[in-house]
Motif scaffolding. Structure first.
Motif, PDB file in Angstrom:
ATOM      1  N   VAL A  24     117.125 124.057  39.997  1.00 47.23           N
ATOM      2  CA  VAL A  24     116.966 123.070  41.064  1.00 47.23           C
ATOM      3  C   VAL A  24     115.661 123.319  41.807  1.00 47.23           C
ATOM      4  CG1 VAL A  24     117.964 122.130  43.192  1.00 47.23           C
ATOM      5  CG2 VAL A  24     119.468 122.945  41.360  1.00 47.23           C
ATOM      6  N   GLN A  25     114.940 122.248  42.088  1.00 49.53           N
ATOM      7  CA  GLN A  25     113.794 122.344  42.998  1.00 49.53           C
ATOM      8  C   GLN A  25     114.196 121.651  44.297  1.00 49.53           C
ATOM      9  OE1 GLN A  25     109.859 122.258  41.434  1.00 49.53           O
ATOM     10  NE2 GLN A  25     109.042 120.993  43.090  1.00 49.53           N
ATOM     11  N   PHE A  26     114.181 122.418  45.383  1.00 46.17           N
ATOM     12  CA  PHE A  26     114.606 121.912  46.677  1.00 46.17           C
ATOM     13  C   PHE A  26     113.396 121.533  47.513  1.00 46.17           C
ATOM     14  CE2 PHE A  26     116.196 123.209  51.097  1.00 46.17           C
ATOM     15  CZ  PHE A  26     116.662 121.926  51.374  1.00 46.17           C
ATOM     16  N   LEU A  27     113.341 120.271  47.923  1.00 49.07           N
ATOM     17  CA  LEU A  27     112.259 119.764  48.761  1.00 49.07           C
ATOM     18  C   LEU A  27     112.764 119.736  50.198  1.00 49.07           C
ATOM     19  CD1 LEU A  27     111.567 118.876  45.847  1.00 49.07           C
ATOM     20  CD2 LEU A  27     110.595 116.778  46.799  1.00 49.07           C
ATOM     21  N   HIS A  28     112.334 120.701  50.993  1.00 52.66           N
ATOM     22  CA  HIS A  28     112.866 120.873  52.338  1.00 52.66           C
ATOM     23  C   HIS A  28     112.362 119.802  53.305  1.00 52.66           C
ATOM     24  CE1 HIS A  28     109.038 122.359  53.938  1.00 52.66           C
ATOM     25  NE2 HIS A  28     108.923 123.132  52.860  1.00 52.66           N
ATOM     26  N   GLY A  29     113.035 119.718  54.448  1.00 49.11           N
ATOM     27  CA  GLY A  29     112.616 118.797  55.494  1.00 49.11           C
ATOM     28  C   GLY A  29     111.580 119.427  56.404  1.00 49.11           C
ATOM     29  N   ILE A 105     115.847 117.620  40.898  1.00 51.03           N
ATOM     30  CA  ILE A 105     115.193 117.778  42.194  1.00 51.03           C
ATOM     31  C   ILE A 105     116.140 117.293  43.290  1.00 51.03           C
ATOM     32  CG2 ILE A 105     113.361 116.829  43.667  1.00 51.03           C
ATOM     33  CD1 ILE A 105     111.481 117.030  41.318  1.00 51.03           C
ATOM     34  N   PHE A 106     116.140 118.047  44.382  1.00 50.71           N
ATOM     35  CA  PHE A 106     116.976 117.698  45.530  1.00 50.71           C
ATOM     36  C   PHE A 106     116.118 117.749  46.785  1.00 50.71           C
ATOM     37  CE2 PHE A 106     119.656 119.440  49.028  1.00 50.71           C
ATOM     38  CZ  PHE A 106     120.442 118.319  49.236  1.00 50.71           C
ATOM     39  N   GLY A 107     115.995 116.624  47.488  1.00 55.49           N
ATOM     40  CA  GLY A 107     115.151 116.590  48.672  1.00 55.49           C
ATOM     41  C   GLY A 107     115.860 115.960  49.852  1.00 55.49           C
ATOM     42  N   GLU A 108     115.566 116.477  51.043  1.00 58.47           N
ATOM     43  CA  GLU A 108     116.166 115.891  52.240  1.00 58.47           C
ATOM     44  C   GLU A 108     115.089 115.540  53.256  1.00 58.47           C
ATOM     45  OE1 GLU A 108     118.730 118.436  54.456  1.00 58.47           O
ATOM     46  OE2 GLU A 108     117.406 120.168  54.343  1.00 58.47           O
ATOM     47  N   SER A 109     115.244 114.384  53.882  1.00 62.09           N
ATOM     48  CA  SER A 109     114.386 113.920  54.961  1.00 62.09           C
ATOM     49  C   SER A 109     112.907 113.882  54.536  1.00 62.09           C
ATOM     50  CB  SER A 109     114.607 114.782  56.202  1.00 62.09           C
ATOM     51  OG  SER A 109     114.089 114.152  57.340  1.00 62.09           O
ATOM     52  N   TRP A 110     112.054 114.763  55.100  1.00 67.06           N
ATOM     53  CA  TRP A 110     110.654 114.796  54.669  1.00 67.06           C
ATOM     54  C   TRP A 110     110.563 115.087  53.173  1.00 67.06           C
ATOM     55  CZ3 TRP A 110     106.038 113.421  56.474  1.00 67.06           C
ATOM     56  CH2 TRP A 110     104.905 113.903  55.822  1.00 67.06           C
ATOM     57  N   GLY A 112     112.699 114.250  50.998  1.00 61.61           N
ATOM     58  CA  GLY A 112     113.068 113.010  50.314  1.00 61.61           C
ATOM     59  C   GLY A 112     111.900 112.046  50.206  1.00 61.61           C
ATOM     60  N   ALA A 113     111.061 112.024  51.241  1.00 65.26           N
ATOM     61  CA  ALA A 113     109.851 111.195  51.204  1.00 65.26           C
ATOM     62  C   ALA A 113     108.931 111.640  50.073  1.00 65.26           C
ATOM     63  CB  ALA A 113     109.120 111.279  52.546  1.00 65.26           C
ATOM     64  N   ILE A 114     108.742 112.950  49.958  1.00 64.11           N
ATOM     65  CA  ILE A 114     107.883 113.480  48.894  1.00 64.11           C
ATOM     66  C   ILE A 114     108.516 113.243  47.528  1.00 64.11           C
ATOM     67  CG2 ILE A 114     106.683 115.525  48.046  1.00 64.11           C
ATOM     68  CD1 ILE A 114     105.723 114.400  50.788  1.00 64.11           C
ATOM     69  N   ALA A 134     112.527 110.205  54.448  1.00 59.88           N
ATOM     70  CA  ALA A 134     111.819 109.832  55.679  1.00 59.88           C
ATOM     71  C   ALA A 134     110.566 108.994  55.450  1.00 59.88           C
ATOM     72  CB  ALA A 134     111.454 111.099  56.451  1.00 59.88           C
ATOM     73  N   LEU A 135     110.318 108.546  54.230  1.00 62.00           N
ATOM     74  CA  LEU A 135     109.040 107.884  53.921  1.00 62.00           C
ATOM     75  C   LEU A 135     108.804 106.621  54.746  1.00 62.00           C
ATOM     76  CD1 LEU A 135     106.542 108.008  52.008  1.00 62.00           C
ATOM     77  CD2 LEU A 135     107.743 106.349  50.584  1.00 62.00           C
ATOM     78  N   ILE A 136     109.786 105.744  54.782  1.00 62.62           N
ATOM     79  CA  ILE A 136     109.605 104.477  55.493  1.00 62.62           C
ATOM     80  C   ILE A 136     109.376 104.720  56.982  1.00 62.62           C
ATOM     81  CG2 ILE A 136     110.764 102.342  56.185  1.00 62.62           C
ATOM     82  CD1 ILE A 136     112.043 102.238  53.425  1.00 62.62           C
ATOM     83  N   ARG A 137     110.195 105.564  57.572  1.00 69.57           N
ATOM     84  CA  ARG A 137     110.038 105.848  58.999  1.00 69.57           C
ATOM     85  C   ARG A 137     108.667 106.469  59.287  1.00 69.57           C
ATOM     86  NH1 ARG A 137     112.040 106.356  63.895  1.00 69.57           N
ATOM     87  NH2 ARG A 137     111.740 108.254  65.109  1.00 69.57           N
ATOM     88  N   PHE A 138     108.256 107.433  58.465  1.00 70.60           N
ATOM     89  CA  PHE A 138     106.986 108.106  58.712  1.00 70.60           C
ATOM     90  C   PHE A 138     105.812 107.148  58.614  1.00 70.60           C
ATOM     91  CE2 PHE A 138     103.259 110.466  57.122  1.00 70.60           C
ATOM     92  CZ  PHE A 138     103.048 111.286  58.225  1.00 70.60           C
ATOM     93  N   LEU A 139     105.774 106.346  57.552  1.00 71.40           N
ATOM     94  CA  LEU A 139     104.634 105.447  57.362  1.00 71.40           C
ATOM     95  C   LEU A 139     104.594 104.335  58.409  1.00 71.40           C
ATOM     96  CD1 LEU A 139     104.422 105.147  53.463  1.00 71.40           C
ATOM     97  CD2 LEU A 139     102.834 106.320  55.015  1.00 71.40           C
ATOM     98  N   ARG A 140     105.742 103.937  58.908  1.00 70.21           N
ATOM     99  CA  ARG A 140     105.743 102.918  59.967  1.00 70.21           C
ATOM    100  C   ARG A 140     105.321 103.489  61.312  1.00 70.21           C
ATOM    101  NH1 ARG A 140     110.846  99.458  57.697  1.00 70.21           N
ATOM    102  NH2 ARG A 140     109.588  98.291  56.183  1.00 70.21           N
ATOM    103  N   LEU A 141     105.511 104.786  61.469  1.00 69.93           N
ATOM    104  CA  LEU A 141     105.043 105.434  62.694  1.00 69.93           C
ATOM    105  C   LEU A 141     103.564 105.799  62.599  1.00 69.93           C
ATOM    106  CD1 LEU A 141     108.037 107.828  63.516  1.00 69.93           C
ATOM    107  CD2 LEU A 141     107.301 105.856  64.854  1.00 69.93           C
TER     108      LEU A 141
END
Length: 229
Positions: A24-29, A105-110, A112-114, A134-141
């Motif tokens: 598993v590759q974990f993509l942290h927030g 791959i398992f990603g959460e929040s940030w 998940g965006a990556i 978090a991709l949509i929220r981040f890019l809109r901010l």
């Protein structure tokens, strides 16, 4: 291809004798190096869990990809800083994929965006689980520059990679709007979606009841079955 050994334990204190034979590759927030709730869980249950540090933070200037440092490097141009931050984190995860050769791959929040960027730009074509990306929220901010929401979602859809995605979101998430995941569902065909009516942003109950490992295994098996069709 890979024999999966999965056991559920009635007691939290029972020793885990057989690890699940998945890498598993974990993509942290954000602040992932400080708050590692899911990493120890994954490391205990899987034969390999790699968690590449993206060195990202909202405020910690000692992290290379922290928002303050990205702003400073880009003369406080917000959209340009946001783009650099995403690209730097994307490269870290793409390099780790080549090195570690994960099965899933398992990603959460940030993270998940990556994860969405990894799919869109061809760095990953395997099974992926995303919690509250978090991709949509981040890019809109931050503002869209050379990375846009529409382009990322369209690329994933055009390459028919939606069927590789398991998207998970809690309806009571106060950090990443639940509607962001609904928007992703509208744009990308074939996604499997799990919604938790009383779920918050972290969804740490998936660790407490040991259901997260089962979710990961089931999604991997589904991916393998789809590959054979």
């Amino acid at each position: 291809m890979i024999a999966i050994i999965f056991k559920l334990f009635s007691s939290k204190n029972e020793e885990i004798k057989d690890k699940i034979e998945l890498k598993v590759q974990f993509l942290h927030g954000l602040e992932g190096d400080l708050i590692k709730n899911k990493q120890p869980y994954l490391e205990k249950r899987f034969i390999q869990c790699s968690t590449p540090s993206m060195k990202v933070s909202r405020w910690n200037i000692f992290y290379t990809n922290s928002f303050p440092r990205c702003l400073f490097r880009n003369l406080f141009k917000i959209s340009k800083s946001g783009s650099e931050c995403l690209k730097n984190c994307l490269k870290i995860q793409a390099d780790a994929i080549l090195k570690n050769q994960p099965d899933i791959i398992f990603g959460e929040s940030w993270g998940g965006a990556i994860g969405l960027l990894l799919l869109a730009y061809g760095y990953w074509k395997g099974p992926i689980i995303l919690i509250a990306p978090a991709l949509i929220r981040f890019l809109r901010l931050a503002g869209e520059l050379d990375i846009t929401i529409e382009d990322v979602l369209n690329k994933i859809n055009e390459n028919n990679l939606g069927q590789n995605i398991l998207l998970i979101h809690g309806e009571k998430d106060s950090t990443i709007p639940y509607k962001n995941s609904l928007e992703i569902l509208e744009k990308i065909k074939g996604i499997e979606f799990i919604s938790y009516k009383d779920g918050d942003h972290e969804l740490n109950f998936l660790i407490r009841d040991n259901s997260l490992a089962e979710i990961i295994c089931n999604h991997y098996k589904k991916f393998e079955e789809n590959q054979k069709k």
